[in-house]
Design an enzyme around this catalytic site. Structure first.
Site, PDB file in Angstrom:
ATOM      1  N   ASP A  91      10.029  -6.062   9.295  1.00 52.38           N
ATOM      2  CA  ASP A  91       9.966  -6.145   7.807  1.00 52.38           C
ATOM      3  C   ASP A  91       9.563  -4.143   8.518  1.00 52.38           C
ATOM      4  O   ASP A  91       9.401  -3.361   7.292  1.00 52.38           O
ATOM      5  CB  ASP A  91       8.872  -6.302   7.092  1.00 52.38           C
ATOM      6  CG  ASP A  91       7.817  -6.264   8.283  1.00 52.38           C
ATOM      7  OD1 ASP A  91       8.020  -7.030   9.061  1.00 52.38           O
ATOM      8  OD2 ASP A  91       6.650  -5.485   7.849  1.00 52.38           O
ATOM      9  N   ARG A 119       5.697  10.241   3.206  1.00 43.71           N
ATOM     10  CA  ARG A 119       7.042   9.645   4.198  1.00 43.71           C
ATOM     11  C   ARG A 119       7.821   9.754   3.532  1.00 43.71           C
ATOM     12  O   ARG A 119       8.597  10.227   2.621  1.00 43.71           O
ATOM     13  CB  ARG A 119       6.520   8.004   4.147  1.00 43.71           C
ATOM     14  CG  ARG A 119       6.831   7.808   5.662  1.00 43.71           C
ATOM     15  CD  ARG A 119       7.455   6.531   6.293  1.00 43.71           C
ATOM     16  NE  ARG A 119       6.833   5.628   5.899  1.00 43.71           N
ATOM     17  CZ  ARG A 119       6.874   4.087   6.268  1.00 43.71           C
ATOM     18  NH1 ARG A 119       6.199   4.252   7.298  1.00 43.71           N
ATOM     19  NH2 ARG A 119       6.887   2.854   5.469  1.00 43.71           N
ATOM     20  N   GLY A 175      -4.687  -1.333  -0.551  1.00 44.59           N
ATOM     21  CA  GLY A 175      -4.030  -0.706  -0.729  1.00 44.59           C
ATOM     22  C   GLY A 175      -4.366   0.796   0.338  1.00 44.59           C
ATOM     23  O   GLY A 175      -3.543   1.510  -0.494  1.00 44.59           O
ATOM     24  N   ARG A 189       0.855  -1.522   0.075  1.00 45.97           N
ATOM     25  CA  ARG A 189      -0.086  -0.181   0.358  1.00 45.97           C
ATOM     26  C   ARG A 189       0.871   1.570   0.172  1.00 45.97           C
ATOM     27  O   ARG A 189       0.457   1.817   0.381  1.00 45.97           O
ATOM     28  CB  ARG A 189      -1.076  -0.276   1.475  1.00 45.97           C
ATOM     29  CG  ARG A 189       0.470  -0.332   2.557  1.00 45.97           C
ATOM     30  CD  ARG A 189      -0.760   0.103   4.045  1.00 45.97           C
ATOM     31  NE  ARG A 189      -0.139  -0.547   4.782  1.00 45.97           N
ATOM     32  CZ  ARG A 189      -0.353  -0.368   5.966  1.00 45.97           C
ATOM     33  NH1 ARG A 189      -1.714  -0.014   5.839  1.00 45.97           N
ATOM     34  NH2 ARG A 189      -0.263  -0.974   6.844  1.00 45.97           N
TER      35      ARG A 189
END
Ligand code: AMP
Ligand code: MG
Length: 493
Positions: free
Chosen positions: A257, A176, A126, A93
Site C-alpha cells: 500500500d 500532500r 485519523g 487519516r
C-alpha cells in the site's frame, strides 16, 4: 456595479472522483480548533499555478475550509503489510481534495493527511502530529532536490489540538501533492473482492493517467495493454528503487500500500538515510526481522510487483495459464532491469562514461572495500563525495572513512584506469554533500515540536541544494556522532 469574481485559488479537475465511482467514499475533513501555518511550500504552490496569498492557508490546509471545486474523498485500498495481507486499509487519516493540472501540464493530487477519521480508520484516530508531518515535509523536499521522484508537501499546519500517542503530542495536518495516490494496494483491494469491473476501470484510468504510451497504437505493448502497463510500472519502480539505493535511502515500510503506481516515493514514515554502509541497515522500530533493510529493498520491489501482477492476471489474458506465463516472464525481467538501473546509478556515482564489461565488478569492488572487515562500514555519502578528490590522486580525504584503507588503496588504481577526463565534476554533480542526516532531522523536529522552527528552516535550506559545498555548513554533511548509535524511527505520520 459588478466586480469580477475572485479566481478560485485552485482550479480543480477531479478525475478520480468523476471516473471511478465505487472506488472511494466521500468524506469531510474534521474541524480543528486553532489552525496555525507551520510551513508553506511556495515553490510548489507556484508550480501548481496556485496563488497561496489568495486563500487563508491555515484554514484550507488544516481542512477547516474546503476550497471551491474540491471533492474530498477517502480512497479504498488494501495491502500486504510486512508480508501479511490486509484486505481493507484505505485512507484512514487522509483525504484526496482533488486534482489540479500543474504548469507543466501534469495532473497532481492534492490530499490532506491527518484530517480526521473516515470509514477506513478502523481503530485509528485519523490524526497526525507535528513531528512526523514535518518529517515527511523535510524528507520529501530532500528527495526532490536529489532528483528522486517523490510526493511532496505543499503545507504543514498545526491544529492546536493534542493527539494522544504514548504521550500527548501536538496535532498537525500535512497537505500532500502526488502524481496520484494509486498504489499496488489499490489494485489488490478490488482484486481481492473479485470486483473485476472496478479493477479494469482502475487499470484503464491508471494507464490513461500515468502510462498513456502503453495504449498508443505504435507500441508493442498495445497488443496487450495490461501486460504493457505492468511492465511500465515495474520499470518505473525499478528505476526508483535504484535511485534510493544510490543515495542510501531506506524507505522502511515498503508495504504494497506504500508503493505508488506512478513510480514516486510515497509515505515517509520510518524512512531514514544510511550513514555507514551496511546492507543490513534497518532503522524502523517495527521492522524486527529486517524485511525492509537497505539491502533487501530490491527483493521487496520484486515481491511487491509480483503482488501487482497477480491482480492483473484476469486482464492480461482470459486464459489463466497463458496469463500466468506472460506475467511470470514479465516478473523474471524485473531483477535484470533493476540491476541495469542500479549499475547506471553506480557508473554515474563513480564518474564513469559509457559502459564496459568490468564496471559491475569495479562498483562491487568499492562496496566490498566500504563494508570493511569487521562490519565498520564507510560512510555512504561521504565516500562517494570525497572520492572525486581522489580522481587526481589525492585520497587523503576519503581514506580515513575506511576501516581498512588497504582495500581502498588496491581498488583506486583500477578505478582511475577506467576514468575519462572530467570525472570529478561529473561525480560532484550526482553525489550529494548533504542528505537528511538522522541526528540533524531529529534535532530540527525536536525544536519544531517545542515551537522553534529555525533549525527546521535551516536544515531544509541546506537540503534544497544537496550538491553544493557551502562554507559554514560543513556540520550538516557529517554523520551522526557515535552517541547517536542505535537510532530508531517510528511509523507516526
Ligand atoms: P501507513 O502506515 O501510513 O502506511 O498506513 C497504513 C494504514 O493505516 C492506512 O490505511 C492508514 O490510513 C491507516 N492509519 C495509519 N494511522 C492511522 C490513524 N492515526 N488513524 C486512522 N488510520 C490510520
Ligand atoms: Mg501508507
Amino acid at each position: 456595479m459588478d466586480t469580477a469574481p475572485a479566481r478560485p485559488a485552485f482550479r480543480f479537475d477531479n478525475s478520480y472522483a468523476r471516473d471511478l465511482p465505487g472506488l472511494y467514499v466521500e468524506s469531510r475533513p474534521v474541524r480543528v480548533p486553532a489552525p496555525r501555518l507551520l510551513r508553506l511550500n511556495r515553490a510548489l504552490a507556484e508550480e501548481l499555478g496556485l496563488d497561496p496569498d489568495s486563500l487563508d492557508a491555515a484554514a484550507v490546509f488544516s481542512g477547516n475550509v474546503v476550497p471551491e471545486g474540491a471533492q474530498p474523498i477517502a480512497q479504498a485500498y488494501a495491502g500486504h503489510q510486512f508480508g501479511g495481507f490486509s484486505p481493507q486499509l484505505g485512507d484512514g487519516r487522509a483525504l484526496l481534495l482533488g486534482e489540479v493540472i500543474d504548469r507543466h501540464g501534469q495532473r497532481r493530487d492534492i490530499a490532506l493527511k491527518g484530517s480526521g477519521r473516515t470509514v477506513f480508520s478502523r481503530g485509528g484516530d485519523g490524526k497526525a502530529t507535528v513531528g512526523p508531518v514535518l518529517r515527511e515535509y523535510l524528507i520529501g523536499e530532500a528527495m526532490q532536490a536529489l532528483g528522486i521522484p517523490t510526493t511532496r508537501a505543499l503545507a504543514a499546519v498545526a491544529t492546536g489540538a493534542p493527539v494522544l500517542r504514548e504521550v500527548e503530542l501536538p496535532g498537525a495536518v500535512l497537505t500532500r501533492v502526488a502524481a496520484s495516490h494509486i498504489r499496488v494496494g489499490t489494485f489488490q483491494f478490488f482484486a481481492a473482492r473479485g470486483e473485476s469491473d472496478k479493477l479494469r476501470a482502475l487499470a484503464d484510468y491508471s494507464i490513461a493517467r500515468h502510462y498513456p504510451e502503453v495504449a498508443g497504437p505504435d507500441l508493442a505493448g498495445a497488443a496487450n495493454p495490461y501486460l504493457a502497463f505492468f511492465e511500465a510500472v515495474a520499470a518505473r519502480q525499478a528505476a526508483l528503487v535504484a535511485r534510493w539505493m544510490a543515495v542510501g535511502f531506506i524507505h522502511g515500510v515498503m508495504n504494497t500500500d506504500n508503493m505508488a503506481i506512478s513510480g514516486e516515493t510515497i509515505d515517509y514514515g520510518p524512512c531514514a538515510f544510511m550513514d555507514a554502509y551496511d546492507p543490513g541497515t534497518v532503522f524502523s522500530s517495527i521492522d524486527h526481522t529486517g524485511r525492509y533493510a537497505y539491502g533487501n529493498q530490491p527483493l521487496i520491489l520484486g515481491w511487491n510487483l509480483a503482488r501487482l501482477a497477480e491482480t492483473l492476471l484476469g486482464l492480461i489474458d482470459a486464459d489463466e495459464d497463458r496469463a500466468v506465463a506472460l506475467a511470470t516472464a514479465a516478473l523474471e525481467r524485473i531483477m535484470p532491469l533493476y540491476r541495469a538501473e542500479w549499475l547506471g546509478q553506480m557508473r554515474a556515482k563513480l564518474g564513469l562514461v559509457g559502459e564496459e564489461d568490468g564496471d559491475l565488478a569495479l562498483a562491487e569492488g568499492l562496496l566490498a572495500a566500504m563494508a570493511g572487515p569487521g562490519g565498520e562500514g564507510a560512510d555512504w555519502t561521504l565516500t562517494f563525495r570525497r572520492l572525486s578528490r581522489a580522481v587526481a590522486g589525492d585520497a587523503r580525504a576519503v581514506r580515513p572513512l575506511f576501516a581498512d584503507p588497504a582495500a581502498l588503496d588496491a581498488w583506486l588504481p583500477r578505478w582511475r584506469a577506467r576514468l575519462a577526463p572530467g570525472a570529478a565534476a561529473r561525480m560532484d554533480a550526482v553525489n550529494p554533500v548533504t542528505i537528511p542526516r538522522n541526528h540533524m532531522v531529529e534535532g530540527a523536529l525536536g525544536a519544531a515540536v517545542a515551537g522553534d522552527m529555525a533549525p527546521f528552516e535551516a536544515l531544509l535550506g541546506v537540503l534544497e541544494a544537496p550538491f553544493a559545498d557551502r562554507p559554514g555548513f560543513e556540520a550538516y554533511a557529517l554523520p551522526a556522532p557515535a552517541s547517536f548509535a542505535g537510532y530508531r524511527t517510528f511509523c507516526g505520520t
